[in-house]
Design an enzyme around this catalytic site. Structure first.
Site, PDB file in Angstrom:
ATOM      1  N   ASP A   1     111.163  -5.473  79.484  1.00  0.00           N
ATOM      2  CA  ASP A   1     110.084  -5.150  78.541  1.00  0.00           C
ATOM      3  C   ASP A   1     110.592  -4.543  77.231  1.00  0.00           C
ATOM      4  O   ASP A   1     109.860  -4.493  76.245  1.00  0.00           O
ATOM      5  CB  ASP A   1     109.083  -4.170  79.176  1.00  0.00           C
ATOM      6  CG  ASP A   1     108.281  -4.803  80.290  1.00  0.00           C
ATOM      7  OD1 ASP A   1     108.406  -6.027  80.483  1.00  0.00           O
ATOM      8  OD2 ASP A   1     107.524  -4.088  80.968  1.00  0.00           O
TER       9      ASP A   1
ATOM     10  N   ARG B   1      95.512 -29.845  72.910  1.00  0.00           N
ATOM     11  CA  ARG B   1      94.981 -28.690  73.639  1.00  0.00           C
ATOM     12  C   ARG B   1      95.441 -27.368  73.045  1.00  0.00           C
ATOM     13  O   ARG B   1      96.443 -27.313  72.337  1.00  0.00           O
ATOM     14  CB  ARG B   1      95.517 -28.702  75.083  1.00  0.00           C
ATOM     15  CG  ARG B   1      94.771 -29.624  75.978  1.00  0.00           C
ATOM     16  CD  ARG B   1      95.418 -29.643  77.348  1.00  0.00           C
ATOM     17  NE  ARG B   1      94.620 -30.456  78.258  1.00  0.00           N
ATOM     18  CZ  ARG B   1      95.085 -31.061  79.326  1.00  0.00           C
ATOM     19  NH1 ARG B   1      96.363 -30.962  79.646  1.00  0.00           N
ATOM     20  NH2 ARG B   1      94.291 -31.750  80.104  1.00  0.00           N
TER      21      ARG B   1
ATOM     22  N   MET C   1     105.314 -11.098  80.360  1.00  0.00           N
ATOM     23  CA  MET C   1     105.278  -9.697  80.791  1.00  0.00           C
ATOM     24  C   MET C   1     105.316  -8.771  79.575  1.00  0.00           C
ATOM     25  O   MET C   1     105.656  -9.191  78.469  1.00  0.00           O
ATOM     26  CB  MET C   1     106.413  -9.409  81.752  1.00  0.00           C
ATOM     27  CG  MET C   1     106.152  -9.952  83.140  1.00  0.00           C
ATOM     28  SD  MET C   1     107.421  -9.444  84.310  1.00  0.00           S
ATOM     29  CE  MET C   1     106.774 -10.151  85.835  1.00  0.00           C
ATOM     30  N   GLY C   2     105.028  -7.534  79.817  1.00  0.00           N
ATOM     31  CA  GLY C   2     104.963  -6.536  78.755  1.00  0.00           C
ATOM     32  C   GLY C   2     103.789  -5.637  79.070  1.00  0.00           C
ATOM     33  O   GLY C   2     102.665  -5.901  78.667  1.00  0.00           O
TER      34      GLY C   2
ATOM     35  N   GLU D   1     100.818  -9.546  78.987  1.00  0.00           N
ATOM     36  CA  GLU D   1      99.950  -9.184  80.126  1.00  0.00           C
ATOM     37  C   GLU D   1      99.223  -7.851  79.912  1.00  0.00           C
ATOM     38  O   GLU D   1      98.157  -7.620  80.463  1.00  0.00           O
ATOM     39  CB  GLU D   1     100.795  -9.094  81.406  1.00  0.00           C
ATOM     40  CG  GLU D   1     101.859  -7.991  81.295  1.00  0.00           C
ATOM     41  CD  GLU D   1     102.709  -7.778  82.532  1.00  0.00           C
ATOM     42  OE1 GLU D   1     102.531  -8.475  83.532  1.00  0.00           O
ATOM     43  OE2 GLU D   1     103.571  -6.874  82.474  1.00  0.00           O
TER      44      GLU D   1
ATOM     45  N   ARG E   1      94.383 -24.432  78.200  1.00  0.00           N
ATOM     46  CA  ARG E   1      95.098 -24.258  79.467  1.00  0.00           C
ATOM     47  C   ARG E   1      95.960 -22.991  79.416  1.00  0.00           C
ATOM     48  O   ARG E   1      96.377 -22.553  78.345  1.00  0.00           O
ATOM     49  CB  ARG E   1      96.015 -25.449  79.752  1.00  0.00           C
ATOM     50  CG  ARG E   1      95.285 -26.756  79.969  1.00  0.00           C
ATOM     51  CD  ARG E   1      94.566 -26.755  81.325  1.00  0.00           C
ATOM     52  NE  ARG E   1      94.096 -28.093  81.647  1.00  0.00           N
ATOM     53  CZ  ARG E   1      92.980 -28.636  81.205  1.00  0.00           C
ATOM     54  NH1 ARG E   1      92.184 -27.950  80.388  1.00  0.00           N
ATOM     55  NH2 ARG E   1      92.630 -29.856  81.575  1.00  0.00           N
TER      56      ARG E   1
ATOM     57  N   GLN F   1     110.565 -15.086  84.303  1.00  0.00           N
ATOM     58  CA  GLN F   1     111.249 -14.482  83.157  1.00  0.00           C
ATOM     59  C   GLN F   1     112.160 -13.318  83.546  1.00  0.00           C
ATOM     60  O   GLN F   1     112.884 -12.783  82.722  1.00  0.00           O
ATOM     61  CB  GLN F   1     110.268 -14.070  82.057  1.00  0.00           C
ATOM     62  CG  GLN F   1     109.338 -12.953  82.385  1.00  0.00           C
ATOM     63  CD  GLN F   1     108.016 -13.016  81.630  1.00  0.00           C
ATOM     64  OE1 GLN F   1     107.972 -12.810  80.436  1.00  0.00           O
ATOM     65  NE2 GLN F   1     106.937 -13.288  82.358  1.00  0.00           N
ATOM     66  N   ARG F   2     112.137 -12.936  84.821  1.00  0.00           N
ATOM     67  CA  ARG F   2     113.028 -11.869  85.289  1.00  0.00           C
ATOM     68  C   ARG F   2     114.169 -12.399  86.149  1.00  0.00           C
ATOM     69  O   ARG F   2     115.063 -11.657  86.534  1.00  0.00           O
ATOM     70  CB  ARG F   2     112.217 -10.867  86.105  1.00  0.00           C
ATOM     71  CG  ARG F   2     112.095  -9.556  85.434  1.00  0.00           C
ATOM     72  CD  ARG F   2     111.156  -8.591  86.086  1.00  0.00           C
ATOM     73  NE  ARG F   2     111.209  -8.442  87.510  1.00  0.00           N
ATOM     74  CZ  ARG F   2     110.275  -7.754  88.192  1.00  0.00           C
ATOM     75  NH1 ARG F   2     109.277  -7.179  87.561  1.00  0.00           N
ATOM     76  NH2 ARG F   2     110.353  -7.635  89.491  1.00  0.00           N
TER      77      ARG F   2
HETATM   78  O1  F6P Z   1     109.881  -4.605  84.774  1.00  0.00           O
HETATM   79  C1  F6P Z   1     108.647  -4.346  84.143  1.00  0.00           C
HETATM   80  C2  F6P Z   1     107.732  -5.456  84.445  1.00  0.00           C
HETATM   81  O2  F6P Z   1     108.397  -6.593  84.036  1.00  0.00           O
HETATM   82  C3  F6P Z   1     106.337  -5.372  83.789  1.00  0.00           C
HETATM   83  O3  F6P Z   1     106.243  -6.027  82.578  1.00  0.00           O
HETATM   84  C4  F6P Z   1     105.469  -6.020  84.841  1.00  0.00           C
HETATM   85  O4  F6P Z   1     104.140  -5.563  84.733  1.00  0.00           O
HETATM   86  C5  F6P Z   1     106.101  -5.599  86.094  1.00  0.00           C
HETATM   87  O5  F6P Z   1     107.482  -5.519  85.831  1.00  0.00           O
HETATM   88  C6  F6P Z   1     105.820  -6.523  87.266  1.00  0.00           C
HETATM   89  O6  F6P Z   1     106.731  -6.293  88.285  1.00  0.00           O
HETATM   90  P1  F6P Z   1     106.442  -6.398  89.846  1.00  0.00           P
HETATM   91  O7  F6P Z   1     105.708  -7.661  90.081  1.00  0.00           O
HETATM   92  O8  F6P Z   1     107.803  -6.372  90.448  1.00  0.00           O
HETATM   93  O9  F6P Z   1     105.626  -5.208  90.228  1.00  0.00           O
END
Ligand code: F6P
Length: 343
Positions: A126, A161, A168-169, A221, A267, A275-276
């Site tokens: 983040d 579309r 995330m964020g 998010e 959509r 992304q992680r």
């Molecule tokens: O690491 C932070 C983060 O990427 C947030 O942006 C996100 O809300 C959260 O992790 C979601 O992580 P998890 O699904 O592991 O709880």
């Protein structure tokens, strides 16, 4: 000198590069390096693994963390502080290196106040930790989100579309902003800059009038004010182990509303944990490696209660207290640059 190393909170590309660097530098300096498994929980469970040259071989490019992680909060447990102190003493750790984000740095600070020797290494995709220009993992997440926008572009154009990408964020829109600029988004919706849904619709309509029959929106998010505007109550949401509401899904509401107000076929794609995951970018491997080496030097110099950080091109250290004093939200002049393209 015996150093315990743990990774805590959501995982992040580049964690293994940090673990490898700590182990290699520690070995060079004659230290014993012990991995604590699954975050702070590993201390409670006394789940440890020896980290040596063999156990960290070939992991610089591997996503996730070989130590495992969790959002276990030691101070949320009964007698948590006493147990923690007891376990650190029992394992004979001279120092801990805690690799984590904001929640984990809060725990590290509490440990420091208890007299436990701890240094912090900032981690989060983040990029919202104060005092460091970048956290490792962010660059990888931005690259993945940018690739997704590139892919959405071609299908958006073919089908005429509106495509929404949710990234995330939780409190900060760094991933949305950077990937949105890199991917040429037509609107970027972030927690820090309140926008009205009608304003987003206006951008889409004006593009349509210019013959642009498709649009790309990136939404973070954590842009929860959209729910307020729509008077949607998501109170009963599930919580994570740190007690924070689980986010994700806001783009569905936005897509519905855009279709209702503009009639454009819309959509949604939620990028989620993609992304992680996976291999870290070269930038994140280098940053993680530099942080790991620096963290061992901080232990040598007894810079406890401090966190390493990137400032400009330099690795420095700052009090953990400063890192957790506020969140690093997006710089509004970067948002202003992105806005030039919202028409
Ligand atoms: O690491 C932070 C983060 O990427 C947030 O942006 C996100 O809300 C959260 O992790 C979601 O992580 P998890 O699904 O592991 O709880």
């Amino acid at each position: 000198m015996k150093i315990g190393v743990l990774t805590s909170g959501g995982d992040c590309p580049g964690l293994n590069a940090v673990i490898r660097a700590i182990t290699r530098k520690g070995d060079q300096d004659g230290y014993e390096i012990i991995g604590i498994l699954n975050g702070w929980k590993g201390l409670f469970d006394e789940s440890y693994m020896k980290l040596d040259l063999k156990s960290v071989a070939g992991i610089v490019n591997r996503g996730g963390t070989i130590l495992g992680t969790s959002r276990f909060g030691p101070f949320q447990q009964d007698n948590g502080a006493e147990i923690l102190q007891h376990k650190v003493a029992r394992a004979e750790f001279d120092a801990l290196i805690a690799i984590g984000g904001e929640g984990s740095m809060h725990i590290a600070q509490q440990c420091h106040e208890l007299g436990i020797n701890v240094v912090g290494v900032p981690k989060t995709i983040d990029n919202d930790l104060n005092g460091t220009d970048y956290t490792f993992g962010f660059d990888t997440a931005v690259q993945i989100a940018t690739d997704a926008i590139d892919r959405l572009h071609t299908t958006a154009e073919s089908h005429h579309r509106v495509m929404i990408l949710e990234v995330m964020g939780r409190h900060a829109g760094w991933i949305a902003l950077y990937s949105g600029i890199a991917g040429g988004a037509d609107a970027i919706v972030i927690p820090e800059k309140k926008v009205k849904i009608d304003d987003v619709c206006e951008v889409l309509k004006s593009r349509y009038k210019r013959g642009k029959l498709f649009s790309i929106i990136v939404v973070a998010e954590g842009a929860e004010y959209l729910l307020e505007e729509l008077q949607i109550d998501e109170e009963g949401r599930k919580k994570d182990e740190f007690g924070r509401a689980r986010l994700g899904g806001i783009s569905y509401y936005l897509a519905n509303e855009i279709e209702k107000r503009t009639g454009f076929d819309t959509r949604t794609t939620i990028l989620g944990h993609v992304q992680r995951g996976g291999v870290p970018t070269a930038f994140d491997r280098v940053l993680g490696t530099r942080f790991g080496i620096y963290a061992v030097e901080m232990v040598t110099e007894k810079k406890f209660g401090r966190m390493c950080a990137l400032q400009g091109a330099d690795i420095v250290d700052i009090p953990i207290k400063k890192a957790i004093s506020k969140l690093k939200t997006v710089e509004l002049d970067i948002y202003k640059a992105a806005k030039v393209f919202f028409k």
